[in-house]
Design an enzyme around this catalytic site. Sequence first.
Site, PDB file in Angstrom:
ATOM      1  N   GLU A 192      -5.607  17.311  -9.570  1.00 38.56           N
ATOM      2  CA  GLU A 192      -6.306  17.734 -10.788  1.00 38.56           C
ATOM      3  C   GLU A 192      -7.802  17.929 -10.571  1.00 38.56           C
ATOM      4  O   GLU A 192      -8.632  17.437 -11.339  1.00 38.56           O
ATOM      5  CB  GLU A 192      -6.048  16.738 -11.920  1.00 38.56           C
ATOM      6  CG  GLU A 192      -6.237  17.385 -13.289  1.00 38.56           C
ATOM      7  CD  GLU A 192      -5.764  16.496 -14.424  1.00 38.56           C
ATOM      8  OE1 GLU A 192      -4.585  16.124 -14.412  1.00 38.56           O
ATOM      9  OE2 GLU A 192      -6.578  16.195 -15.302  1.00 38.56           O
TER      10      GLU A 192
ATOM     11  N   HIS B  22      -3.380  17.093 -24.980  1.00 41.67           N
ATOM     12  CA  HIS B  22      -3.347  15.670 -24.624  1.00 41.67           C
ATOM     13  C   HIS B  22      -4.628  14.915 -24.967  1.00 41.67           C
ATOM     14  O   HIS B  22      -4.592  13.695 -25.081  1.00 41.67           O
ATOM     15  CB  HIS B  22      -3.047  15.486 -23.136  1.00 41.67           C
ATOM     16  CG  HIS B  22      -1.605  15.735 -22.772  1.00 41.67           C
ATOM     17  ND1 HIS B  22      -0.959  16.920 -23.060  1.00 41.67           N
ATOM     18  CD2 HIS B  22      -0.683  14.957 -22.148  1.00 41.67           C
ATOM     19  CE1 HIS B  22       0.293  16.851 -22.618  1.00 41.67           C
ATOM     20  NE2 HIS B  22       0.484  15.676 -22.063  1.00 41.67           N
TER      21      HIS B  22
ATOM     22  N   GLU C 238       6.406  18.649 -25.196  1.00 43.43           N
ATOM     23  CA  GLU C 238       5.973  19.083 -23.854  1.00 43.43           C
ATOM     24  C   GLU C 238       6.478  20.501 -23.560  1.00 43.43           C
ATOM     25  O   GLU C 238       5.796  21.286 -22.905  1.00 43.43           O
ATOM     26  CB  GLU C 238       6.471  18.106 -22.780  1.00 43.43           C
ATOM     27  CG  GLU C 238       5.800  16.739 -22.817  1.00 43.43           C
ATOM     28  CD  GLU C 238       4.331  16.761 -22.364  1.00 43.43           C
ATOM     29  OE1 GLU C 238       3.873  17.765 -21.796  1.00 43.43           O
ATOM     30  OE2 GLU C 238       3.644  15.746 -22.602  1.00 43.43           O
TER      31      GLU C 238
ATOM     32  N   ASN D 173      -2.666  19.246 -19.407  1.00 43.48           N
ATOM     33  CA  ASN D 173      -3.088  18.305 -20.454  1.00 43.48           C
ATOM     34  C   ASN D 173      -3.340  19.015 -21.780  1.00 43.48           C
ATOM     35  O   ASN D 173      -4.017  18.472 -22.656  1.00 43.48           O
ATOM     36  CB  ASN D 173      -4.358  17.568 -20.014  1.00 43.48           C
ATOM     37  CG  ASN D 173      -4.105  16.694 -18.810  1.00 43.48           C
ATOM     38  OD1 ASN D 173      -3.061  16.052 -18.704  1.00 43.48           O
ATOM     39  ND2 ASN D 173      -5.032  16.686 -17.876  1.00 43.48           N
TER      40      ASN D 173
ATOM     41  N   HIS E 255       4.590  10.092 -27.552  1.00 42.18           N
ATOM     42  CA  HIS E 255       3.779  11.012 -26.747  1.00 42.18           C
ATOM     43  C   HIS E 255       3.991  12.481 -27.145  1.00 42.18           C
ATOM     44  O   HIS E 255       3.031  13.201 -27.436  1.00 42.18           O
ATOM     45  CB  HIS E 255       4.117  10.803 -25.263  1.00 42.18           C
ATOM     46  CG  HIS E 255       3.312  11.666 -24.351  1.00 42.18           C
ATOM     47  ND1 HIS E 255       1.952  11.507 -24.181  1.00 42.18           N
ATOM     48  CD2 HIS E 255       3.663  12.722 -23.573  1.00 42.18           C
ATOM     49  CE1 HIS E 255       1.513  12.420 -23.328  1.00 42.18           C
ATOM     50  NE2 HIS E 255       2.531  13.173 -22.950  1.00 42.18           N
TER      51      HIS E 255
ATOM     52  N   LYS F 270       1.834  11.566 -10.967  1.00 43.51           N
ATOM     53  CA  LYS F 270       0.884  10.738 -11.710  1.00 43.51           C
ATOM     54  C   LYS F 270       1.589   9.438 -12.080  1.00 43.51           C
ATOM     55  O   LYS F 270       2.661   9.469 -12.703  1.00 43.51           O
ATOM     56  CB  LYS F 270       0.423  11.440 -12.985  1.00 43.51           C
ATOM     57  CG  LYS F 270      -0.680  12.445 -12.753  1.00 43.51           C
ATOM     58  CD  LYS F 270      -1.250  12.937 -14.076  1.00 43.51           C
ATOM     59  CE  LYS F 270      -2.338  13.954 -13.853  1.00 43.51           C
ATOM     60  NZ  LYS F 270      -2.831  14.524 -15.129  1.00 43.51           N
TER      61      LYS F 270
ATOM     62  N   HIS G 219      -3.452  11.705 -26.662  1.00 42.31           N
ATOM     63  CA  HIS G 219      -3.563  10.319 -26.174  1.00 42.31           C
ATOM     64  C   HIS G 219      -4.299   9.452 -27.189  1.00 42.31           C
ATOM     65  O   HIS G 219      -3.936   8.288 -27.409  1.00 42.31           O
ATOM     66  CB  HIS G 219      -4.293  10.282 -24.835  1.00 42.31           C
ATOM     67  CG  HIS G 219      -3.428  10.701 -23.685  1.00 42.31           C
ATOM     68  ND1 HIS G 219      -3.941  11.082 -22.465  1.00 42.31           N
ATOM     69  CD2 HIS G 219      -2.088  10.795 -23.557  1.00 42.31           C
ATOM     70  CE1 HIS G 219      -2.946  11.387 -21.640  1.00 42.31           C
ATOM     71  NE2 HIS G 219      -1.817  11.229 -22.286  1.00 42.31           N
TER      72      HIS G 219
ATOM     73  N   LYS H  81       5.783  23.405 -13.848  1.00 40.02           N
ATOM     74  CA  LYS H  81       4.936  22.260 -13.482  1.00 40.02           C
ATOM     75  C   LYS H  81       4.789  22.166 -11.965  1.00 40.02           C
ATOM     76  O   LYS H  81       3.699  21.899 -11.455  1.00 40.02           O
ATOM     77  CB  LYS H  81       5.493  20.961 -14.066  1.00 40.02           C
ATOM     78  CG  LYS H  81       4.616  19.778 -13.672  1.00 40.02           C
ATOM     79  CD  LYS H  81       4.677  18.596 -14.576  1.00 40.02           C
ATOM     80  CE  LYS H  81       3.638  17.566 -14.121  1.00 40.02           C
ATOM     81  NZ  LYS H  81       3.645  16.362 -14.905  1.00 40.02           N
TER      82      LYS H  81
ATOM     83  N   ARG I 191      -4.760  21.960 -12.529  1.00 40.61           N
ATOM     84  CA  ARG I 191      -3.738  21.063 -13.080  1.00 40.61           C
ATOM     85  C   ARG I 191      -4.107  20.546 -14.476  1.00 40.61           C
ATOM     86  O   ARG I 191      -3.233  20.174 -15.256  1.00 40.61           O
ATOM     87  CB  ARG I 191      -3.503  19.882 -12.124  1.00 40.61           C
ATOM     88  CG  ARG I 191      -2.416  18.946 -12.633  1.00 40.61           C
ATOM     89  CD  ARG I 191      -1.948  17.951 -11.598  1.00 40.61           C
ATOM     90  NE  ARG I 191      -0.964  17.044 -12.195  1.00 40.61           N
ATOM     91  CZ  ARG I 191      -0.188  16.235 -11.512  1.00 40.61           C
ATOM     92  NH1 ARG I 191      -0.269  16.183 -10.201  1.00 40.61           N
ATOM     93  NH2 ARG I 191       0.682  15.455 -12.137  1.00 40.61           N
TER      94      ARG I 191
ATOM     95  N   ARG J 215       0.821  -1.231   0.000  1.00 41.66           N
ATOM     96  CA  ARG J 215       0.000   0.000   0.000  1.00 41.66           C
ATOM     97  C   ARG J 215       0.844   1.266   0.000  1.00 41.66           C
ATOM     98  O   ARG J 215       0.420   2.314   0.449  1.00 41.66           O
ATOM     99  CB  ARG J 215      -0.977   0.015   1.177  1.00 41.66           C
ATOM    100  CG  ARG J 215      -1.944  -1.145   1.140  1.00 41.66           C
ATOM    101  CD  ARG J 215      -3.132  -0.924   2.056  1.00 41.66           C
ATOM    102  NE  ARG J 215      -4.013  -2.066   1.958  1.00 41.66           N
ATOM    103  CZ  ARG J 215      -3.887  -3.169   2.702  1.00 41.66           C
ATOM    104  NH1 ARG J 215      -2.932  -3.242   3.606  1.00 41.66           N
ATOM    105  NH2 ARG J 215      -4.709  -4.163   2.545  1.00 41.66           N
TER     106      ARG J 215
END
Length: 341
Positions: A217, A228, A179, A225, A244, A137, A232, A207, A221, A115
């Site tokens: 997010e 994106h 990016e 993206n 990417h 992330k 994606h 960032k 945030r 965990r």
Amino acid sequence: MTQRVRVELGDRSYDVVVGRGAVGELGSLIPRGVRRAAIVTQKSVPVDVSAQLPGSIVATRHLVGDGEAHKSLSTIERLCAEFAAAGLTRNDVVIGVGGGMVTDVAGFAAASWHRGLPVLHVSTTLVGMVDAAIGGKTGVNIAAGKNLVGAFWQPSGVICDTDHLTSLPERELRCGHGEMAKYHFLTGDDLLALDLDSRIARCVAIKAEIVGSDERESGRRAVLNYGHTLGHALETATDFALAHGESVAIGMMFAAQLAAVLGRIDADRVAEHRKVIVGEYGLSVEIPRTVTRARLIELMHHDKKAVDGLTFVLDGANGIEPVRGVSERAIHQAFDALSVP
Ligand code: GLY
């Protein structure tokens, strides 16, 4: 000479060390009391960090296959079995060494094992340094889409050693530019005027500030993206033949067209997107002919931001922001403008 950028997240704050020889500072980021380190990396990553660890730490090496197909739940299961065999406890550490795929997988394995145990990232690609390794992330892909299973799990520190970029293939550097161009549009900063180390440190600082204000997010945030939503979908539709950063570059151009269709920006601002992405950062904005708009729209409906119809991050009078409920008609008009079949 290295630079340290702090990601401020209360008791989970951490440093990102940027510059030539930064990996020499890895030991300073290791939490106290650690006895074992599980180094998660790929055979193709030419960086060995074991010599940077204190002699009291027992290190084991765990390989992830090359290619997005290995960014999977079965890889997480295998890594966890290897962690068990290595006797890794919650007081030990995982160290992800590689590009965004490795740090996403290593981070998710660290978030899941017992965990959650600390993870450090040694990012070896430009995309990883300016984006993937920062902000917590983590996750893997499933058939329905990219990064659909994962967790927010902040690292205890990140190393961006720019000596590791000298052997990076041209294409990987180009992906990093995708990016970086995103940060250009988010801030208006002329990043290309900076030397490479300062440029990376500036992207990390941009960032870090955004993540520090909205870690999970719930709002702001999402601007990270930019490009994106289509990006994606393009990665998945091309079976990752488009990388990417390349997909994000096309996605930003599409987002600019869509913003113009919705009356949020004018033709000059669309032209500025092309000038920056193509002219300054040297990226293509052409959607491959093998991909249809129907497939892209289908994939975009699986996007994590698609909570209320299709959501895009779009430019406008208030800057770049998430826009919900974008109509399919507007999306078709933007595809028309880019001559996508
Ligand atoms: N790559 C986008 C984010 O970290 O939020």
